[in-house]
Design a protein around this motif. Structure first.
Motif, PDB file in Angstrom:
ATOM      1  N   PHE A   1      11.671  -3.155  -6.709  1.00  0.00           N
ATOM      2  CA  PHE A   1      11.255  -2.541  -5.447  1.00  0.00           C
ATOM      3  C   PHE A   1       9.738  -2.645  -5.282  1.00  0.00           C
ATOM      4  O   PHE A   1       9.249  -3.108  -4.246  1.00  0.00           O
ATOM      5  CB  PHE A   1      11.704  -1.075  -5.380  1.00  0.00           C
ATOM      6  CG  PHE A   1      11.218  -0.378  -4.144  1.00  0.00           C
ATOM      7  CD1 PHE A   1      11.804  -0.635  -2.916  1.00  0.00           C
ATOM      8  CD2 PHE A   1      10.158   0.511  -4.197  1.00  0.00           C
ATOM      9  CE1 PHE A   1      11.335  -0.011  -1.759  1.00  0.00           C
ATOM     10  CE2 PHE A   1       9.685   1.141  -3.054  1.00  0.00           C
ATOM     11  CZ  PHE A   1      10.276   0.877  -1.824  1.00  0.00           C
ATOM     12  N   GLN A   2       8.997  -2.222  -6.292  1.00  0.00           N
ATOM     13  CA  GLN A   2       7.531  -2.276  -6.225  1.00  0.00           C
ATOM     14  C   GLN A   2       7.028  -3.719  -6.233  1.00  0.00           C
ATOM     15  O   GLN A   2       6.083  -4.054  -5.528  1.00  0.00           O
ATOM     16  CB  GLN A   2       6.918  -1.493  -7.388  1.00  0.00           C
ATOM     17  CG  GLN A   2       5.414  -1.350  -7.325  1.00  0.00           C
ATOM     18  CD  GLN A   2       4.933  -0.497  -6.152  1.00  0.00           C
ATOM     19  OE1 GLN A   2       5.505   0.542  -5.853  1.00  0.00           O
ATOM     20  NE2 GLN A   2       3.901  -0.947  -5.471  1.00  0.00           N
ATOM     21  N   GLU A   3       7.693  -4.579  -7.014  1.00  0.00           N
ATOM     22  CA  GLU A   3       7.222  -5.950  -7.168  1.00  0.00           C
ATOM     23  C   GLU A   3       7.547  -6.838  -5.967  1.00  0.00           C
ATOM     24  O   GLU A   3       6.748  -7.706  -5.601  1.00  0.00           O
ATOM     25  CB  GLU A   3       7.852  -6.567  -8.427  1.00  0.00           C
ATOM     26  CG  GLU A   3       7.426  -5.873  -9.719  1.00  0.00           C
ATOM     27  CD  GLU A   3       8.371  -6.170 -10.886  1.00  0.00           C
ATOM     28  OE1 GLU A   3       9.299  -6.990 -10.727  1.00  0.00           O
ATOM     29  OE2 GLU A   3       8.178  -5.557 -11.951  1.00  0.00           O
ATOM     30  N   GLU A   4       8.722  -6.634  -5.356  1.00  0.00           N
ATOM     31  CA  GLU A   4       9.175  -7.539  -4.300  1.00  0.00           C
ATOM     32  C   GLU A   4       9.255  -6.881  -2.927  1.00  0.00           C
ATOM     33  O   GLU A   4       8.787  -7.441  -1.933  1.00  0.00           O
ATOM     34  CB  GLU A   4      10.566  -8.095  -4.654  1.00  0.00           C
ATOM     35  CG  GLU A   4      10.612  -8.850  -5.971  1.00  0.00           C
ATOM     36  CD  GLU A   4      12.035  -9.096  -6.456  1.00  0.00           C
ATOM     37  OE1 GLU A   4      12.972  -9.053  -5.623  1.00  0.00           O
ATOM     38  OE2 GLU A   4      12.211  -9.327  -7.666  1.00  0.00           O
ATOM     39  N   THR A   5       9.862  -5.699  -2.866  1.00  0.00           N
ATOM     40  CA  THR A   5      10.128  -5.075  -1.571  1.00  0.00           C
ATOM     41  C   THR A   5       8.873  -4.498  -0.946  1.00  0.00           C
ATOM     42  O   THR A   5       8.656  -4.647   0.260  1.00  0.00           O
ATOM     43  CB  THR A   5      11.212  -3.988  -1.717  1.00  0.00           C
ATOM     44  OG1 THR A   5      12.343  -4.542  -2.391  1.00  0.00           O
ATOM     45  CG2 THR A   5      11.647  -3.455  -0.370  1.00  0.00           C
ATOM     46  N   VAL A   6       8.037  -3.836  -1.749  1.00  0.00           N
ATOM     47  CA  VAL A   6       6.824  -3.230  -1.191  1.00  0.00           C
ATOM     48  C   VAL A   6       5.898  -4.282  -0.563  1.00  0.00           C
ATOM     49  O   VAL A   6       5.435  -4.090   0.565  1.00  0.00           O
ATOM     50  CB  VAL A   6       6.099  -2.364  -2.249  1.00  0.00           C
ATOM     51  CG1 VAL A   6       4.701  -1.987  -1.791  1.00  0.00           C
ATOM     52  CG2 VAL A   6       6.922  -1.108  -2.545  1.00  0.00           C
ATOM     53  N   PRO A   7       5.617  -5.414  -1.230  1.00  0.00           N
ATOM     54  CA  PRO A   7       4.787  -6.430  -0.555  1.00  0.00           C
ATOM     55  C   PRO A   7       5.420  -6.959   0.731  1.00  0.00           C
ATOM     56  O   PRO A   7       4.720  -7.229   1.711  1.00  0.00           O
ATOM     57  CB  PRO A   7       4.650  -7.536  -1.601  1.00  0.00           C
ATOM     58  CG  PRO A   7       4.875  -6.846  -2.914  1.00  0.00           C
ATOM     59  CD  PRO A   7       5.888  -5.774  -2.626  1.00  0.00           C
ATOM     60  N   LEU A   8       6.753  -7.104   0.731  1.00  0.00           N
ATOM     61  CA  LEU A   8       7.443  -7.568   1.936  1.00  0.00           C
ATOM     62  C   LEU A   8       7.306  -6.529   3.051  1.00  0.00           C
ATOM     63  O   LEU A   8       7.039  -6.878   4.209  1.00  0.00           O
ATOM     64  CB  LEU A   8       8.917  -7.826   1.635  1.00  0.00           C
ATOM     65  CG  LEU A   8       9.790  -8.274   2.780  1.00  0.00           C
ATOM     66  CD1 LEU A   8       9.291  -9.581   3.374  1.00  0.00           C
ATOM     67  CD2 LEU A   8      11.235  -8.422   2.328  1.00  0.00           C
ATOM     68  N   LEU A   9       7.456  -5.252   2.696  1.00  0.00           N
ATOM     69  CA  LEU A   9       7.287  -4.188   3.692  1.00  0.00           C
ATOM     70  C   LEU A   9       5.877  -4.224   4.277  1.00  0.00           C
ATOM     71  O   LEU A   9       5.694  -4.175   5.508  1.00  0.00           O
ATOM     72  CB  LEU A   9       7.552  -2.821   3.062  1.00  0.00           C
ATOM     73  CG  LEU A   9       7.254  -1.616   3.945  1.00  0.00           C
ATOM     74  CD1 LEU A   9       8.156  -1.586   5.167  1.00  0.00           C
ATOM     75  CD2 LEU A   9       7.385  -0.319   3.146  1.00  0.00           C
ATOM     76  N   ALA A  10       4.867  -4.309   3.415  1.00  0.00           N
ATOM     77  CA  ALA A  10       3.483  -4.334   3.889  1.00  0.00           C
ATOM     78  C   ALA A  10       3.252  -5.522   4.840  1.00  0.00           C
ATOM     79  O   ALA A  10       2.573  -5.391   5.859  1.00  0.00           O
ATOM     80  CB  ALA A  10       2.521  -4.384   2.711  1.00  0.00           C
ATOM     81  N   ALA A  11       3.820  -6.669   4.496  1.00  0.00           N
ATOM     82  CA  ALA A  11       3.659  -7.857   5.340  1.00  0.00           C
ATOM     83  C   ALA A  11       4.337  -7.655   6.696  1.00  0.00           C
ATOM     84  O   ALA A  11       3.789  -8.031   7.745  1.00  0.00           O
ATOM     85  CB  ALA A  11       4.232  -9.085   4.646  1.00  0.00           C
ATOM     86  N   GLN A  12       5.520  -7.065   6.693  1.00  0.00           N
ATOM     87  CA  GLN A  12       6.243  -6.813   7.944  1.00  0.00           C
ATOM     88  C   GLN A  12       5.504  -5.811   8.817  1.00  0.00           C
ATOM     89  O   GLN A  12       5.431  -5.954  10.029  1.00  0.00           O
ATOM     90  CB  GLN A  12       7.667  -6.347   7.647  1.00  0.00           C
ATOM     91  CG  GLN A  12       8.569  -7.407   7.048  1.00  0.00           C
ATOM     92  CD  GLN A  12       8.855  -8.540   7.998  1.00  0.00           C
ATOM     93  OE1 GLN A  12       8.982  -8.341   9.206  1.00  0.00           O
ATOM     94  NE2 GLN A  12       8.940  -9.748   7.480  1.00  0.00           N
ATOM     95  N   VAL A  13       4.966  -4.758   8.199  1.00  0.00           N
ATOM     96  CA  VAL A  13       4.191  -3.772   8.945  1.00  0.00           C
ATOM     97  C   VAL A  13       2.952  -4.434   9.542  1.00  0.00           C
ATOM     98  O   VAL A  13       2.648  -4.257  10.731  1.00  0.00           O
ATOM     99  CB  VAL A  13       3.796  -2.583   8.044  1.00  0.00           C
ATOM    100  CG1 VAL A  13       2.753  -1.694   8.727  1.00  0.00           C
ATOM    101  CG2 VAL A  13       5.021  -1.772   7.652  1.00  0.00           C
ATOM    102  N   GLY A  14       2.247  -5.220   8.743  1.00  0.00           N
ATOM    103  CA  GLY A  14       1.064  -5.907   9.236  1.00  0.00           C
ATOM    104  C   GLY A  14       1.376  -6.816  10.422  1.00  0.00           C
ATOM    105  O   GLY A  14       0.637  -6.839  11.417  1.00  0.00           O
ATOM    106  N   ALA A  15       2.474  -7.545  10.325  1.00  0.00           N
ATOM    107  CA  ALA A  15       2.859  -8.450  11.410  1.00  0.00           C
ATOM    108  C   ALA A  15       3.223  -7.664  12.663  1.00  0.00           C
ATOM    109  O   ALA A  15       2.852  -8.046  13.784  1.00  0.00           O
ATOM    110  CB  ALA A  15       4.037  -9.330  10.964  1.00  0.00           C
TER     111      ALA A  15
END
Length: 193
Positions: free
Chosen positions: A175-189
C-alpha cells in the motif's frame, strides 16, 4: 442562497439530526462546485466535529501526506470536497468510532454530489464508502478493493488513515510502496486539470 448552502440548512433542520443540533453541531462536510477531488469517508471524528474542521486530527495529517497536498491545498474547497457517509460524529464504539447511519448517505448524497460537477477523482476511504460507491465492482474485502485501486478509476479506494488501521498497513506494505504514490499522482493530475 446556493443549493449547497440550502442543503446544509436542510440537513441541520431535519428531525433525524435534532440530537446533533442540541449538541451545537453543524453538518460537517465541505463542498464547492469547483472541487476537483472528492473524498468520501466514514464520518467525522470527535475532534473534527468539535472543531468544525474535517480531518482535523492525526488521521488527516496522514491522509494529506498520502495525497501529497499541503493543508492549504486540502482545505481549499475549490480543490477538495469532503463528503462523509454521515455528516455527524456517530459516537464511540468498543473499538473506534461507531459506523455512519445507514440511511444518511442515501438521503443526502445524491443531491449534494449533483452539485459537484468538476470532480475528476473520488477517493473512497474505508469499507462503508467503498460498499456504497463501488457497488457490484467491489471486492469481497477492503484489501481487495484497495489492491485493485487503479482498476476503479476515477474512483480510488484506500484504507482509512486511522491509527486503528496501522496493523493493516504493516501487513500490506505494498500500500505504502505502490498505492500511495499512485494516489498522489492521481490527486496531482486531478488538481492540475
Amino acid at each position: 442562497m446556493h443549493p449547497i448552502d440550502r442543503l446544509r440548512a436542510e440537513v441541520a433542520a431535519h428531525e433525524s439530526n435534532a440530537w446533533a443540533g442540541e449538541l451545537g453541531w453543524e453538518p460537517l462536510f465541505v463542498a464547492s462546485p469547483e472541487a476537483r477531488v472528492l473524498i468520501i469517508s466514514q464520518a467525522p471524528g470527535r475532534l473534527a466535529q468539535e472543531s468544525g474542521i474535517p480531518w482535523n486530527d492525526p488521521s488527516g495529517v496522514l491522509l494529506r501526506s498520502w495525497m501529497s497536498v499541503t493543508p492549504e491545498e486540502f482545505y481549499d474547497p475549490a480543490n477538495v470536497a469532503i463528503v462523509p457517509m454521515d455528516f455527524y460524529f456517530p459516537g464511540k464504539g468498543t473499538s473506534g468510532d461507531l459506523p455512519p447511519r445507514r440511511d444518511f448517505a442515501p438521503r443526502w448524497h445524491p443531491r449534494l454530489l449533483e452539485q459537484l460537477t468538476e470532480v475528476r477523482l473520488t477517493i473512497l476511504i474505508g469499507a462503508y464508502a467503498q460498499r456504497a460507491y463501488l457497488g457490484p465492482r467491489a471486492g469481497r474485502t477492503l484489501t481487495e478493493n484497495v489492491r485493485a485501486a487503479e482498476t476503479h478509476l476515477p474512483l480510488f479506494p484506500i484504507v482509512h488513515p486511522s491509527p486503528l488501521a496501522r496493523g493493516w498497513r504493516s501487513k500490506n506494505p505494498w500500500f505504502q510502496e505502490e498505492t500511495v504514490p499512485l494516489l498522489a499522482a492521481q490527486v496531482g493530475a486531478a488538481l492540475s486539470a
